[in-house]
Design an enzyme around this catalytic site. Structure first.
Site, PDB file in Angstrom:
ATOM      1  N   HIS A 123      -5.270  -8.112   0.778  1.00  0.00           N
ATOM      2  CA  HIS A 123      -4.100  -6.733   0.302  1.00  0.00           C
ATOM      3  C   HIS A 123      -2.949  -6.428   1.417  1.00  0.00           C
ATOM      4  O   HIS A 123      -2.209  -5.727   1.534  1.00  0.00           O
ATOM      5  CB  HIS A 123      -4.803  -5.542   0.384  1.00  0.00           C
ATOM      6  CG  HIS A 123      -4.407  -3.989   0.246  1.00  0.00           C
ATOM      7  ND1 HIS A 123      -3.609  -3.566  -0.842  1.00  0.00           N
ATOM      8  CD2 HIS A 123      -5.037  -3.364   0.640  1.00  0.00           C
ATOM      9  CE1 HIS A 123      -3.189  -1.953  -0.765  1.00  0.00           C
ATOM     10  NE2 HIS A 123      -3.683  -2.253   0.445  1.00  0.00           N
ATOM     11  N   TYR A 180      -2.824  11.144   0.755  1.00  0.00           N
ATOM     12  CA  TYR A 180      -3.115  10.786  -0.769  1.00  0.00           C
ATOM     13  C   TYR A 180      -3.179  12.702  -1.544  1.00  0.00           C
ATOM     14  O   TYR A 180      -3.016  12.081  -2.702  1.00  0.00           O
ATOM     15  CB  TYR A 180      -4.725  10.540  -0.916  1.00  0.00           C
ATOM     16  CG  TYR A 180      -5.026   9.043  -0.113  1.00  0.00           C
ATOM     17  CD1 TYR A 180      -5.310   7.918  -1.285  1.00  0.00           C
ATOM     18  CD2 TYR A 180      -4.509   8.705   0.648  1.00  0.00           C
ATOM     19  CE1 TYR A 180      -5.363   7.040  -1.228  1.00  0.00           C
ATOM     20  CE2 TYR A 180      -4.371   7.168   1.579  1.00  0.00           C
ATOM     21  CZ  TYR A 180      -5.257   6.574   0.607  1.00  0.00           C
ATOM     22  OH  TYR A 180      -5.385   5.506   0.912  1.00  0.00           O
ATOM     23  N   ASP A 216       0.738  -1.393   0.120  1.00  0.00           N
ATOM     24  CA  ASP A 216       0.274   0.021   0.249  1.00  0.00           C
ATOM     25  C   ASP A 216       0.660   1.687   0.284  1.00  0.00           C
ATOM     26  O   ASP A 216       1.524   1.374  -0.674  1.00  0.00           O
ATOM     27  CB  ASP A 216      -1.052  -0.027   1.146  1.00  0.00           C
ATOM     28  CG  ASP A 216      -2.315   0.787   0.845  1.00  0.00           C
ATOM     29  OD1 ASP A 216      -3.069   0.564   0.285  1.00  0.00           O
ATOM     30  OD2 ASP A 216      -2.241   1.848   1.561  1.00  0.00           O
TER      31      ASP A 216
END
Length: 374
Positions: free
Chosen positions: A352, A301, A174
């Site tokens: 994930h 982000y 990630d």
């Protein structure tokens, strides 16, 4: 400013009481008009998790575990960095820095620590450094822009140097994958190689003309992500402050935001609890609730979403490909960027959150991959 200070978690009881009062005052929405997760976290599923959070969950257990492992803080470029530092009992252990992602934390690594630090074969031992990303966990929240993955990668190099490690390896998935990739791209001093459980690659036009089964799977996963699974990232990369108000003020809002990813991104048969326990999920959520970092974590982000792009890496790279990764990268795509691919492991199970979901397989992969660099 370069001092490393021990850090002990001691959350005041008043914060736990405040959490419980907020949980008791929750104003719930109506039930979703579907019988699955297609509109987001189902009301009944979240109410069940919150009932356990209120009446069965024990934060002091998690707090004690983190304190027993050894927590520290140091200031790098004006931001306080929280990290765990667990030294092996074996001499000559390989220093390894592992970076979590969103909506994860150092909690992701709790199940792999012992296997990495104190294996039966001392030649496979690691010294672990597990930092919390800036704005995550108990790290400080950057007050200025610029803390993207490239800067974080350089900060991790400074952290390893402060700990006295002149040669080390790095791992991540990630956002941890983006940070670890940035370490390798920048050839941060001391890094001898990296391991990724979320390699970053993209197709070329010729791939689209005659895709292999692995490429078809990757293209399908990318379309699903873009169509149905990327709303959270669009919000956080464009308006992190806006979404942050609800995430910082409402524990149930925060839990609903994160819990959905425990369902969508793990390798499960329909329930998040097929992969993770309630305690594991809530330990992680608490590392967002207690430090009130719903906004600060979302800002990564805004800073760096464009950094999830293929980049050439000359350092040794190892990859473990788990079947339920949200954005799988076929080996062919990865090999275009990783000129020294020393290991590729195709795993049978896992999603994930690789270390969290499949700790034994994850440990085995790191031993194999980094064994080639010892």
């Amino acid at each position: 400013m370069s001092a490393i200070e021990p850090f002990t978690l001691a959350i005041p009881q008043s914060q736990i009481d405040d959490l419980n009062e907020r949980l008791d005052r929750t104003r719930w929405p109506e039930k979703e008009p579907v019988d699955d997760w297609s509109q987001g976290t189902p009301l009944a599923a979240l109410q069940e998790l919150v009932a356990y959070w209120r009446n069965g969950y024990d934060w002091r257990r998690c707090e004690g575990r983190l304190n027993a492992l050894g927590q520290f803080k140091t200031v790098i470029d004006g931001v306080e960095i929280h990290f765990l530092h667990i030294r092996s009992q074996h001499p000559g252990a390989m220093p390894l820095i592992m970076t979590h992602g969103w909506p994860g934390s150092v909690i992701e690594f709790m199940g792999v620590i012992e296997g990495l630090v104190n294996p039966a074969d001392q030649a496979q031992a690691f010294d672990l450094v597990l930092p919390s990303l800036p704005g995550f966990g108990f790290s400080g929240k950057p007050a200025v822009t610029g803390w993207g993955v490239e800067k974080i990668g350089r900060a991790w190099g400074e952290l390893m140097a402060r700990l006295g490690y002149s040669r080390w390896v790095a791992q991540g998935g990630d956002w941890g994958s983006a940070v670890t990739t940035a370490i390798a791209v920048q050839k941060v001093a001391g890094c001898a190689g990296i391991h990724l459980n979320m390699p970053i690659g993209r197709p070329e036009p010729e791939d689209l003309a005659n895709p292999t089964p692995a490429e078809l799977k990757a293209l399908g996963a990318l379309k699903h992500y873009q169509d149905w699974d990327s709303g959270y990232s669009t919000q956080q990369r464009t308006r992190p402050q806006t979404v942050g108000y609800g995430l910082v003020d409402s524990p149930v809002g925060l839990a609903g935001w994160i819990f959905e990813k425990m369902w969508a991104w793990t390798d499960n048969a329909g329930s998040p609890y097929d992969a993770l326990s309630k305690d594991q999920i809530l330990d992680n959520i608490m590392l967002y609730w207690l430090p009130a970092n719903g906004a600060s974590s979302a800002r990564l982000y805004w800073e760096s979403f464009g950094s999830f792009a293929p980049q050439p890496i000359e350092l040794p790279v190892a990859v473990s490909a788990f079947p339920r990764e949200i954005l799988p990268t076929p080996r062919k795509w990865a090999e275009r960027n990783y000129t020294d691919l020393i290991h590729w492991g195709d795993m049978d199970k896992g999603g994930h959150f690789a270390a969290w979901e499949q700790p034994e397989a994850f440990v085995s992969e790191l031993r194999t991959a980094f064994g080639k660099l010892r």
